[in-house]
Design a protein around this motif. Structure first.
Motif, PDB file in Angstrom:
ATOM      1  N   ALA A   1       0.817  -1.220   0.000  1.00 58.65           N
ATOM      2  CA  ALA A   1       0.000   0.000   0.000  1.00 58.65           C
ATOM      3  C   ALA A   1       0.848   1.266   0.000  1.00 58.65           C
ATOM      4  CB  ALA A   1      -0.934  -0.007   1.214  1.00 58.65           C
TER       5      ALA A   1
ATOM      6  N   LYS B   1      -3.371   4.189  11.626  1.00 60.75           N
ATOM      7  CA  LYS B   1      -4.456   4.622  10.739  1.00 60.75           C
ATOM      8  C   LYS B   1      -4.432   6.132  10.529  1.00 60.75           C
ATOM      9  CE  LYS B   1      -8.151   1.196  11.272  1.00 60.75           C
ATOM     10  NZ  LYS B   1      -9.541   0.980  11.775  1.00 60.75           N
TER      11      LYS B   1
ATOM     12  N   THR C   1      -3.758   7.913   6.926  1.00 61.31           N
ATOM     13  CA  THR C   1      -4.770   8.793   6.335  1.00 61.31           C
ATOM     14  C   THR C   1      -4.199  10.180   6.062  1.00 61.31           C
ATOM     15  OG1 THR C   1      -6.507   7.597   7.534  1.00 61.31           O
ATOM     16  CG2 THR C   1      -7.080   9.746   6.624  1.00 61.31           C
TER      17      THR C   1
ATOM     18  N   ALA D   1      -1.854   9.844   2.959  1.00 57.98           N
ATOM     19  CA  ALA D   1      -2.571   9.596   1.709  1.00 57.98           C
ATOM     20  C   ALA D   1      -3.344  10.838   1.243  1.00 57.98           C
ATOM     21  CB  ALA D   1      -3.518   8.413   1.876  1.00 57.98           C
TER      22      ALA D   1
ATOM     23  N   LEU E   1      -4.916   7.272  -3.348  1.00 56.70           N
ATOM     24  CA  LEU E   1      -6.019   6.305  -3.343  1.00 56.70           C
ATOM     25  C   LEU E   1      -5.494   4.879  -3.174  1.00 56.70           C
ATOM     26  CD1 LEU E   1      -8.268   7.770  -6.198  1.00 56.70           C
ATOM     27  CD2 LEU E   1      -8.729   7.802  -3.741  1.00 56.70           C
ATOM     28  N   TRP E   2      -4.400   4.581  -3.873  1.00 50.03           N
ATOM     29  CA  TRP E   2      -3.766   3.251  -3.760  1.00 50.03           C
ATOM     30  C   TRP E   2      -3.344   2.997  -2.314  1.00 50.03           C
ATOM     31  CZ3 TRP E   2      -1.813  -0.170  -7.860  1.00 50.03           C
ATOM     32  CH2 TRP E   2      -0.950  -1.162  -7.411  1.00 50.03           C
ATOM     33  N   TRP E   3      -2.640   3.968  -1.747  1.00 52.12           N
ATOM     34  CA  TRP E   3      -2.120   3.854  -0.376  1.00 52.12           C
ATOM     35  C   TRP E   3      -3.242   3.635   0.628  1.00 52.12           C
ATOM     36  CZ3 TRP E   3       1.317   8.342   2.017  1.00 52.12           C
ATOM     37  CH2 TRP E   3       1.740   7.966   3.304  1.00 52.12           C
ATOM     38  N   LEU E   4      -4.225   4.535   0.615  1.00 52.23           N
ATOM     39  CA  LEU E   4      -5.314   4.464   1.585  1.00 52.23           C
ATOM     40  C   LEU E   4      -6.205   3.253   1.345  1.00 52.23           C
ATOM     41  CD1 LEU E   4      -6.524   5.966   3.995  1.00 52.23           C
ATOM     42  CD2 LEU E   4      -7.937   7.267   2.389  1.00 52.23           C
ATOM     43  N   GLY E   5      -6.446   2.932   0.076  1.00 52.16           N
ATOM     44  CA  GLY E   5      -7.342   1.824  -0.247  1.00 52.16           C
ATOM     45  C   GLY E   5      -6.782   0.468   0.158  1.00 52.16           C
ATOM     46  N   PHE E   6      -5.551   0.163  -0.272  1.00 55.39           N
ATOM     47  CA  PHE E   6      -4.963  -1.137   0.038  1.00 55.39           C
ATOM     48  C   PHE E   6      -4.580  -1.269   1.510  1.00 55.39           C
ATOM     49  CE2 PHE E   6      -4.061  -1.347  -4.634  1.00 55.39           C
ATOM     50  CZ  PHE E   6      -4.771  -2.513  -4.874  1.00 55.39           C
TER      51      PHE E   6
ATOM     52  N   GLN F   1      -6.434  -0.725   3.881  1.00 54.89           N
ATOM     53  CA  GLN F   1      -7.587  -1.258   4.606  1.00 54.89           C
ATOM     54  C   GLN F   1      -7.480  -2.764   4.801  1.00 54.89           C
ATOM     55  OE1 GLN F   1      -9.460   1.119   5.957  1.00 54.89           O
ATOM     56  NE2 GLN F   1      -8.080   2.452   4.780  1.00 54.89           N
TER      57      GLN F   1
END
Length: 431
Positions: A19, A92, A96, A99, A197-202, A204
């Motif tokens: 991520a 987290k 956030t 990202a 988006l990649w960083w925050l999305g993956f 999760q």
């Protein structure tokens, strides 16, 4: 809930590298520095009421400031996290922050908005490096000591693969923007959003699998003061634990050189050797791909011959890299080919030394529940090393007028690290 040593837990932890490594490659190394230079080249930048004739210096100072911020706050926040059992919440938060800050770089669209680029560069860097403190601190809580070399290597391998995939997509957009009906500058700015988006999305995936309050701690109301006391306790333990203390000193010395080379390699290639942006990007991709193999090979090597021996081998190769770089000259024929070869050699040990230092430090920790606080010292050691390394590199370049002498000097720090590492006593898991 997964138990320590569970394959799914280890994979989930390692996936955070997938991520966040896109930040290291796309933002720190490849696309953003080139975009920033393109926007500011030959121009005077106004920031904080000052005119900067050399915008690259402003960018460098901004990064140094972010490292100092992380070095200052991470031990305190880690003490609080350990006392309250809230590593996951801190991780987290900084993920956030990083990202969203990366995505905000989209609004840096010209010389008048350089302040946006600098501000969110600082915040993204703080978010990235601070989240790593808590991420690394989970290693002894997701993998048994005998699993930690492979787990650490798996994280870096995931990171290299994921970051190369996104970089290739971003480069395709930037090199052929007409296909999308946009400019190359807009393609770069869209890349920044994709990274966030990649960083925050993956991330999760990692957050879903990592445990929260591992030791079920129930803090009192004055958790800030208690967290600070937790930090004081760990400081005393580190100072009274000779093996751990010596390893941190060795890690500090090798980090001065490793991180400086990683940060300055592109500038060395362009300014000292006169290489094109295309040649530099090819080298960057080569380093990332070879680093995958290096991380895997040296994790296996360490299992057979021990962490200390494996680390010493990587340090010798790093010294060889410094000597080879010193011998390169822009007047040489096929200098780009030699630089590619140097990049391949660098890649072989870049992933290896990063994964081995992380897992070795984790194995050397005493029986403790304060993993975040201990790893904050690991992180602070690295950040101070970066500030010192880049300062030494820049000073020698200014004195000698050549980056080659700066690179050669870095070999001295590697040698000192090698000598101190040779004094470490064997332990059950580190031999």
């Amino acid at each position: 809930m997964y138990k320590i040593g569970d394959k799914k837990l280890i994979n989930g932890w390692a996936f955070y590298d997938w991520a966040n490594s896109v930040y290291s490659l796309v933002i720190s190394t490849a696309v953003f520095p080139l975009y920033y230079s393109g926007v500011t080249e030959g121009k005077i930048v106004s920031f904080l009421g000052m005119d900067w004739e050399h915008p690259d210096s402003l960018y460098s100072y901004a990064l140094s400031f972010s490292f100092l911020v992380v070095a200052f706050i991470s031990p305190i926040l880690s003490g609080i996290a350990d006392y309250t059992g809230s590593k996951k919440k801190f991780m987290k938060f900084f993920c956030t922050l990083g990202a969203l800050s990366v995505m905000s770089l989209y609004f840096f669209d010209g010389i008048d908005t350089v302040w946006i680029g600098i501000l969110f560069t600082v915040l993204a860097s703080i978010g990235f490096w601070a989240s790593l403190v808590f991420y690394n601190a989970y290693l002894p809580e997701v993998a048994h000591p005998e699993q930690q070399d492979r787990a650490s290597a798996k994280g870096f391998v995931y990171g290299y693969i994921g970051s190369v995939i996104l970089l290739l997509i971003n480069l395709a957009m930037i090199m052929f923007p007409e296909i999308l009906g946009i400019s190359a500058g807009m393609a770069s700015r869209i890349s920044f959003v994709m990274v966030g988006l990649w960083w925050l999305g993956f991330a999760q995936v990692t957050f879903k699998r990592l445990p929260g309050n591992v030791y079920n701690k129930k803090p009192e109301k004055d958790y800030i003061w208690k967290g600070y006391k937790e930090l004081q306790i760990v400081i005393k333990e580190v100072l009274n634990y000779p093996t751990l203390k010596r390893f941190l000193i060795s890690f500090f010395l090798l980090s001065i050189s490793v991180q400086t080379i990683i940060l300055m390699a592109a500038i060395f290639g362009s300014s000292e050797l006169g290489l094109s942006s295309t040649s530099l990007i090819i080298t960057i991709l080569l380093v990332q791909i070879v680093a995958i193999l290096g991380a895997i090979l040296f994790s296996r090597f360490s299992e057979k011959w021990g962490n200390i021996t494996a680390l010493k081998v990587t340090i010798v190769v790093w010294m060889l890299v410094c000597f080879c770089a010193f011998m390169l000259d822009k007047s040489q024929e096929n200098v780009a080919v030699y630089f590619y070869g140097l990049g391949g050699l660098l890649g072989l040990v870049q992933g290896a030394i990063q994964t081995l230092t992380r897992s070795t430090y984790s194995k050397l920790l005493p029986e403790t529940e304060d993993h975040a606080t201990y790893f904050s010292f690991y992180d602070v050691t690295e950040k101070i090393a970066i500030v010192l390394g880049t300062a030494v590199y820049g000073a020698l370049n200014a004195i000698t007028g050549s980056m080659q002498w700066s690179v050669l000097c870095l070999a001295i720090f590697f040698l000192a690290s090698f000598i101190i590492l040779s004094t470490l006593k064997k332990t059950k898991y580190v031999v």
